[in-house]
Design an enzyme around this catalytic site. Structure first.
Site, PDB file in Angstrom:
ATOM      1  N   ALA A 222     -11.743   3.438   3.909  1.00 16.33           N
ATOM      2  CA  ALA A 222     -10.813   2.499   3.290  1.00 16.33           C
ATOM      3  C   ALA A 222      -9.906   3.192   2.272  1.00 16.33           C
ATOM      4  O   ALA A 222     -10.056   4.383   1.985  1.00 16.33           O
ATOM      5  CB  ALA A 222     -11.597   1.373   2.631  1.00 16.33           C
ATOM      6  N   HIS A 223      -8.989   2.414   1.700  1.00 18.43           N
ATOM      7  CA  HIS A 223      -7.990   2.988   0.792  1.00 18.43           C
ATOM      8  C   HIS A 223      -8.627   3.584  -0.462  1.00 18.43           C
ATOM      9  O   HIS A 223      -9.565   3.050  -1.011  1.00 18.43           O
ATOM     10  CB  HIS A 223      -6.890   1.993   0.427  1.00 18.43           C
ATOM     11  CG  HIS A 223      -7.310   0.673  -0.094  1.00 18.43           C
ATOM     12  ND1 HIS A 223      -6.392  -0.292  -0.423  1.00 18.43           N
ATOM     13  CD2 HIS A 223      -8.526   0.130  -0.343  1.00 18.43           C
ATOM     14  CE1 HIS A 223      -7.030  -1.353  -0.848  1.00 18.43           C
ATOM     15  NE2 HIS A 223      -8.302  -1.132  -0.812  1.00 18.43           N
ATOM     16  N   ASN A 224      -8.058   4.744  -0.843  1.00 21.11           N
ATOM     17  CA  ASN A 224      -8.432   5.420  -2.085  1.00 21.11           C
ATOM     18  C   ASN A 224      -9.830   5.998  -2.097  1.00 21.11           C
ATOM     19  O   ASN A 224     -10.332   6.407  -3.141  1.00 21.11           O
ATOM     20  CB  ASN A 224      -8.225   4.486  -3.289  1.00 21.11           C
ATOM     21  CG  ASN A 224      -6.776   4.071  -3.419  1.00 21.11           C
ATOM     22  OD1 ASN A 224      -6.410   2.937  -3.118  1.00 21.11           O
ATOM     23  ND2 ASN A 224      -5.938   4.996  -3.809  1.00 21.11           N
TER      24      ASN A 224
ATOM     25  N   GLN B 126       0.871  -1.180   0.000  1.00 15.46           N
ATOM     26  CA  GLN B 126       0.000   0.000   0.000  1.00 15.46           C
ATOM     27  C   GLN B 126       0.907   1.228   0.000  1.00 15.46           C
ATOM     28  O   GLN B 126       1.487   1.581   1.028  1.00 15.46           O
ATOM     29  CB  GLN B 126      -0.935  -0.037   1.204  1.00 15.46           C
ATOM     30  CG  GLN B 126      -1.814  -1.289   1.236  1.00 15.46           C
ATOM     31  CD  GLN B 126      -2.850  -1.322   0.117  1.00 15.46           C
ATOM     32  OE1 GLN B 126      -3.697  -0.446   0.019  1.00 15.46           O
ATOM     33  NE2 GLN B 126      -2.773  -2.331  -0.757  1.00 15.46           N
TER      34      GLN B 126
ATOM     35  N   SER C 268     -12.012   2.904  -2.676  1.00 12.06           N
ATOM     36  CA  SER C 268     -12.123   3.618  -3.943  1.00 12.06           C
ATOM     37  C   SER C 268     -13.451   4.323  -4.154  1.00 12.06           C
ATOM     38  O   SER C 268     -13.713   4.833  -5.242  1.00 12.06           O
ATOM     39  CB  SER C 268     -11.844   2.683  -5.125  1.00 12.06           C
ATOM     40  OG  SER C 268     -10.535   2.173  -5.038  1.00 12.06           O
TER      41      SER C 268
END
Lengths: 343, 343, 343
Positions: A238-240, A197, A258
């Site tokens: 969460a990521h992005n 990550q 995302s």
């Protein structure tokens, strides 16, 4: 506390003074508990009885209730915002004592503005930066090259991972974790293979982040929280993910990877938003709702099973597994009855 | 960064090289942001337009797209896993600087392998053990007789309670708490009497645990997380739960006491699994689903109320409390119409 | 461990001894794993086969099973509570080593009872108070004027904000955050203006708080947790909530602002309770249920969508958006059929 007269408050914050402006106010309180040196407020007529019984020294109220009581008062266009400003004035925090506590561990290549303070037992890694007038509490951890802007307040035991950044005037509560790895794996036979990550978390100005809220770093690009976003406690970003400006998210919400959330949205507590979707500006999601696809139109959206007495729920819920059958039987009844009516 | 040529990457990781193997790659990036010294990837044709516009120096792609672009490329059976390995190669972490930071508090009867590092302001209690090559961050707490295997990474402010153990190559993110007491009480008149929680948490190899996830110790026997399990952030694993190998659980999930989850399951975000049930191997639970009884068959399971515009939801949800009545009325209509048809 | 004979246990804790009172017991264990120096228990006949196979040295059991095995045994009115007390006796914690660890940072104006212990790397701010016999772990943070009563146990990395207070015999697990700001903002144009959070969190006696649970301070008045409340992990208690005595709340629950929960309630895991409502004494809310309005009557309440195989759910859930239409069509069928029957 010296306090302010109601007239002084009006001079600083505006609004229209009615009654005795010389009353001295030292703190704020709710209508029911306020005493003669306390300022209170109400937003609308619903609390009028409490206002009439209140022992407050003065109140902030809307134009519609301007003369509903003889108490010293300020009539404000937005009594809630006015009260927030008056409370901040009467309860101003003690001035910062700048400097680095002797038990803090600050890497020599970190840069701490001399007007900021670093609390006891806090760790600041190589290359980290803290701007002017910021308060970093006790036991905080700032990773390598982490950036904290000016006039921020990080409460005790906040963790900011390497490379992540906060703008100015941000508040982060204890237990929050900014920049842990996103949940990214490639399937590799039976096992999961970690995908490094490598992105960051970038947080704008005037953002507040609640206790034990976690915002994961991006996989390749960054996770972004825009200006003025307010996140309550125990939220997962969460990521992005990107959260648009001035969006407010209540506690226990999860936002999967995302997903992009627009500006000026509100998300109710314990809502869950799946990954890879877009939510338009000005969308309001009800508490406990699972958002499974993109929301294009502004508006209010809900999806929860209503609560009822357990024994009634048991009886009704049994039919949920047969709705398709019920729908078919209704169609069949309509067909048969139509034929009968034609007879 | 020196980087690797595409040919060197192929030598290390395999796959089939097409185009110029001499291109030097220094990092990885997404298709849309990659430059000439960056490696990117795609999994399927959905991102073909982004691939065709990409400025990447090279890409990893599946056989089905092997010749879809003239870019230097590696054709891989599993492009996602290949990319994960290539990213780990190009973004290898800095080598550990072994040793115990002078501000760490390590009990003399703790055993720390000299190839591991213990961060600043970390506390290691009596009898704790850390294996070779592990990184223990800042402000971590390892309780009495806690065990951390080899090549683990515990990020800042992780807490491992007394007697709990992790295998090798585990990653634990900040704010995670391993081994707090399970929620066990005996009713004693009006009050709750605490039942001592005497088990441990035992965690296998290659497990990753997200930020602020909590795994409670067992009441009498142990809570067990098997090899290769991946837990996202803000997950609750209650006492005496067992999670089978290579199961992946998304954020905000709760698993109540004594439940056993099989191997190779996936649990969607914010799902809630009640206690004392069993979930078979290879079960996939949808996000937001409440699992109220054992699941015997592998497969995909869901139970969420679909979201709709709030005003439509209000209109439809009102009927959920009357489904039993609706079903009765359909039966009654069928009976009456049947009688009429017989006329 | 010296242990106790079964006869000694009966002398201390009461109950009716049957069989050999001279058997020595050194620890407790589950029926299936217990050996000859271990004490086990069972609550009812469901585990009778396990009892009959058990290698335990002695068991605690209810009157209904008093003579179901020849093992040395104690017959107890409430075997679960009896076992909890026996486990606490056999597994008594090591005596506290009073004193302040040299690496703790304790403000000279804090007051620590000399019979308490303060762990390594803990920070105690000005004016904080810790009563007698309390254990404060490693890396804890006690804010200005925070109060911890007597015989409390705060595990590592707990945070108590300024002005918040705990009664006696409280247990707080790692990562819990008591007293962060409530989520209070006034709308100010497009932006949110922070409303200062000036109340406290007041916690009674015999309260246990789970890992990473957050309890926010009140806006003007206080957030209150009454005596004997048990909170599991990852729970959110918002500002100005009141939780009544002996209420037990399972993990992942959220309670929004100003809601009052009665005494002796149980709230299932991942339930979500909206703000500004009242829940009566003796109410039991099922796991995953969203409570959207006040609950006046004691009883059990549920509101969850039942889980089914994903493909069946898809088919059935589609109809949920048309329930209003289905209800209308049933009414229409009834009307048409009624007319036809009158023919």
């Amino acid at each position: 506390v010296a306090g302010y007269t109601l007239g002084q408050i009006r001079e600083i914050l505006g609004g229209e003074l009615r009654g005795n402006g010389a009353v001295i106010l030292r703190s704020v309180a709710s209508l029911s508990s306020a005493g003669p040196d306390q300022l209170s407020f109400l937003l609308d007529g619903k609390h009028l009885p409490a206002l009439q019984r209140s022992g407050a020294g003065a109140v902030i109220l809307p134009a519609s209730l301007a003369d509903s009581v003889p108490l010293p008062r300020i009539v404000a266009d937005n009594p809630h915002a006015y009260f927030a400003r008056a409370a901040a004035l009467l309860h101003a925090p003690a001035p910062i004592e700048p400097g680095i506590h002797p038990t803090a561990v600050v890497h020599p290549d970190a840069l701490i503005d001399p007007t900021s303070c670093i609390g006891p037992l806090t760790f600041v890694a190589r290359g980290a930066y803290v701007g002017s007038g910021s308060i970093i509490g006790a036991g905080v951890s700032l990773g390598e090259n982490a950036v904290v802007g000016s006039d921020c307040h990080l409460y005790d035991r906040v963790v900011i991972y390497h490379g992540c950044g906060l703008g100015d005037r941000c508040i982060v509560h204890s237990g929050a974790v900014i920049g842990a790895d996103g949940f990214g794996y490639a399937k590799d036979g039976e096992a999961w293979l970690k995908v490094p990550q490598l992105g960051r978390v970038l947080i704008g100005d005037d953002v507040e982040i609640g206790a034990c809220t976690t915002i994961d770093r991006g996989a390749l690009d960054d996770t972004v929280i825009e200006n003025g976003v307010k996140l309550d406690n125990l939220i997962m970003v969460a990521h992005n993910v990107r959260v648009g400006a001035h969006t407010a998210i209540a506690a226990c919400v999860g936002i999967a990877g995302s997903t992009r959330i627009g500006s000026r949205c509100t998300i109710g507590g314990a809502a869950m938003i799946v990954g890879h979707i877009e939510i338009a500006d000005g969308v309001h999601i009800g508490g406990g709702t699972l958002v499974a696809k993109s929301v294009i139109q502004p508006g209010a959206y809900t999806g929860v099973m209503p609560m009822e007495e357990h024994k009634n729920w048991l009886r009704n819920a049994a039919h949920l597994r047969h709705l398709d059958d019920m729908a078919r039987r209704i169609r069949e009844l309509e067909r048969r009855l139509g034929r009968k009516e034609e007879d």
